[in-house]
Write an enzyme that holds these catalytic residues in place. Structure first.
Site, short mmCIF file in Angstrom:
data_model
loop_
_atom_site.label_atom_id
_atom_site.label_comp_id
_atom_site.label_asym_id
_atom_site.label_seq_id
_atom_site.Cartn_x
_atom_site.Cartn_y
_atom_site.Cartn_z
N GLY A 2 0.64 23.94 -50.58
CA GLY A 2 1.78 24.18 -49.71
C GLY A 2 2.42 25.53 -49.95
N ASP A 31 -2.38 15.27 -58.21
CA ASP A 31 -2.59 16.58 -57.57
C ASP A 31 -2.32 17.71 -58.56
OD1 ASP A 31 0.05 15.29 -57.05
OD2 ASP A 31 0.61 17.31 -56.44
P1 AMP Z 1 4.33 20.05 -57.19
O1 AMP Z 1 5.11 18.82 -57.50
O2 AMP Z 1 5.07 21.33 -57.44
O3 AMP Z 1 2.99 20.07 -57.81
O4 AMP Z 1 4.12 20.08 -55.60
C1 AMP Z 1 3.67 18.97 -54.89
C2 AMP Z 1 3.29 19.40 -53.48
O5 AMP Z 1 4.39 20.01 -52.84
C3 AMP Z 1 2.15 20.39 -53.41
O6 AMP Z 1 1.39 20.09 -52.28
C4 AMP Z 1 2.85 21.71 -53.26
O7 AMP Z 1 2.06 22.67 -52.60
C5 AMP Z 1 4.04 21.32 -52.39
N1 AMP Z 1 5.18 22.22 -52.57
C6 AMP Z 1 6.00 22.33 -53.64
N2 AMP Z 1 6.93 23.27 -53.44
C7 AMP Z 1 6.71 23.79 -52.20
C8 AMP Z 1 7.32 24.80 -51.39
N3 AMP Z 1 8.38 25.48 -51.80
N4 AMP Z 1 6.80 25.03 -50.18
C9 AMP Z 1 5.73 24.37 -49.73
N5 AMP Z 1 5.11 23.40 -50.43
C10 AMP Z 1 5.59 23.11 -51.64
MG MG Z 2 1.32 20.79 -57.74
#
Ligand code: AMP
Ligand code: MG
Length: 539
Positions: free
Chosen positions: A107, A280
């Site tokens: 993302g 993930d």
């Molecule tokens: P994380 O918990 O940081 O591993 O993120 C979980 C999901 O949310 C992943 O698919 C990331 O790419 C997405 N994600 C986290 N922060 C953002 C952001 N600021 N913009 C877009 N996608 C995000």
């Molecule tokens: Mg992540």
């Protein structure tokens, strides 16, 4: 060594060999039937280099002058592409906090391409925070300076500690502001934006396979697993074009279990708490990936989690990490089941996780304590009592272990209770009580006897013992408050503390007499300060 980015050679195997999303417009959507979507980074206003890691540049055959060149910030902020780059975001799903979350995906990560270096290694370059992708869901695709400093420093600190991890080439501020509700309390604020360039052989996660399986895209699942085996695990094949069979799948899965066990054992050894062990965020290569609300144990407390989102269930607490990794591997086993169609061999592979983890932990405990070999069941009892001692008061894990090396085996018979306690006293956060002393000295005396036996049995010198202990028990780790101090300064435009920590943490096992101020317990002001003891996922 190359001194120009233009000399980088790209060999984008993933883009070349696996199916792309046919849509190339950049809007949020579900993407099926594809492994990735082509998407360009979003240009930023005023990119400025904050920090760079020369060791990571060297992996790409780039010399240190590269960071000073004008095109460096342009390329690694996402403002300019190099010939051969094919920017793309990957589709993945995942189990978040124990529940299936459907499509997640890159993302806010954009892979620029795979650099092929002079050793024949492939290194994927990935920008984190370079703008939205089809997988951004409701978020902005951006990252703020504070989380980017944490990711940059911790990736490199972990590498130098000997923990398998993704790397970080650079940290660049964008000159733009990003809105974040850091405390999730309805008070968002503007913060400086930043982009980190991460580097790894691949960024494939358990979730990349889970999403394909969940959607019933079994042909594609097979293609991606085959691709991963051929490219990320070539040693499992007799020759590059050897056929891939059910046995290959099982060997591969077993290897993933083993690598994951090794990674978790390292985390436990150094006191690292990942904080968001969703599937993930689990690398198929067994690398530590996605530095979010991670933290380092200060007082040894197995129930500690740095992640405020996890404060209730404490699913991702320090002491639970080994079980969670196994749970995550079980989800991966479920995902690849359609390629194997039999439960028992997958279970057998999963049991390798426990076996490998036990083996690593026993080796690490022996090295942490300075014993030549772990002797079951005697040393199990010694270890259990050690863990009880470490929880008998608030005791700094890093300082406690490091100071154990200071005893001298030949003098043990002469040590008084006071002598025994003196070494570890600095690890206590509060004035130790009489009871604390009794508990500690009683364990230390047993430990001393065990060391003496070990010395007689194996004839190992004290010098050698200390060396091994000091290579296992780091003197310097990225304490939560240290990262926060570097962030506070960088937010004021002063990057010196980031440089200083990067320098310090290159040699975490060395004494580094000029840096002993970093060998200190968390100061009291940091006990409950945001960023130091508690972190939200907001980043
Ligand atoms: P994380 O918990 O940081 O591993 O993120 C979980 C999901 O949310 C992943 O698919 C990331 O790419 C997405 N994600 C986290 N922060 C953002 C952001 N600021 N913009 C877009 N996608 C995000
Ligand atoms: Mg992540």
């Amino acid at each position: 060594m190359k001194s120009s980015l233009r000399e980088l050679l790209f060999d984008n195997r993933l883009v070349r060999e696996l199916p792309a999303d046919p849509i190339t417009e950049n809007y949020r959507r579900q993407v099926s039937g594809a492994i990735y979507s082509l998407v360009n980074p979003t240009p930023v206003k005023n990119p400025q280099l904050v920090a760079g890691a020369i060791e990571v540049a060297a992996l790409l055959d780039l010399d240190a002058s590269i960071f000073q060149q004008a095109d460096f910030v342009k390329v690694f902020s996402g403002n300019q592409l190099l010939a051969g780059m094919q920017p793309h975001a990957c589709c993945y799903g995942g189990h978040q906090f124990g529940n299936w979350a459907g499509q997640l995906g890159d993302g806010r990560a954009i892979n620029l391409g795979e650099v092929l270096n002079s050793k024949g290694e492939h290194w994927t370059l990935q920008l984190k925070g370079a703008g939205p992708t089809p997988y951004s869901r409701t978020a902005d695709g951006l990252a703020v300076l504070r989380s980017s400093v944490r990711e940059f420093l911790c990736s490199e600190a972990m590498f130098h500690l000997g923990v398998p991890t993704t790397r970080a080439l650079s940290l660049i501020t964008t000159g733009e502001q990003v809105r974040r509700d850091m405390f999730y309390d309805g008070n968002p604020a503007w913060e400086p934006g930043a982009v980190v360039c991460r580097v790894a052989p691949s960024f494939t996660r358990f979730g990349n396979f889970e999403i394909l399986s969940a959607r019933g895209e079994i042909e594609l699942l097979k293609r991606f697993v085959d691709f991963t085996i051929r490219n990320d695990f070539p040693q499992l094949l007799a020759a590059p074009d050897s056929p891939i069979t059910t046995d290959t799948y099982l060997c591969w899965f077993s290897e993933v279990c083993i690598r994951t066990a090794q990674m978790i054992a390292h985390w436990m050894r150094v006191g690292f708490v990942h904080g968001v062990m969703n599937t993930d965020n689990m690398s198929i290569l067994g690398l530590t990936i996605d530095y979010g609300p991670y933290g380092w144990l200060e007082g040894y407390d197995p129930s500690w989690t740095p992640n405020t989102t996890d404060a209730q269930g404490r699913r991702y607490r320090y002491g639970n990490q080994p079980q969670i990794a196994l749970w995550n591997l079980t989800q991966l086993a479920n995902a690849i089941y359609p390629l194997i169609n039999s439960v028992e061999p997958l279970q057998a592979a999963l049991s390798n996780y426990r076996i490998e983890y036990e083996k690593c932990v026993q080796r690490d405990i022996a090295n942490k304590l300075g014993l030549v070999a772990f002797d079951s069941p005697r040393d199990e009892a010694l270890t259990e009592e050690l863990f009880a001692l470490l929880q008998s008061a608030e005791i700094d894990m890093t300082i406690f272990y490091r100071e154990l090396a200071g005893y001298s085996v030949n003098d043990i018979d002469q040590y008084s209770d006071l002598d025994w306690f003196a070494n570890i006293a600095p690890a206590y956060y509060e004035q130790p009580t009489e009871e604390n002393r009794v508990v500690a000295v009683s364990w230390l005396r047993r430990y001393g006897q065990r060391l003496q036996q070990d010395l007689v049995m194996h004839n190992r010198s004290d010098v050698e013992r200390r060396e091994i202990m000091n290579r296992t028990n780091p003197k310097y780790v990225l304490r939560n408050y240290l990262a926060q101090q570097a962030i506070d300064k960088a937010t004021q435009g002063d990057n010196s503390e980031i440089d200083c920590l990067l320098h310090l943490l290159r040699n975490p096992y060395d004494e580094q007499p000029n840096f002993t101020r970093y060998y200190a317990k968390r100061p009291d002001w940091a006990r409950h300060k945001a960023g130091c003891s508690m972190l939200s996922c907001s980043s």
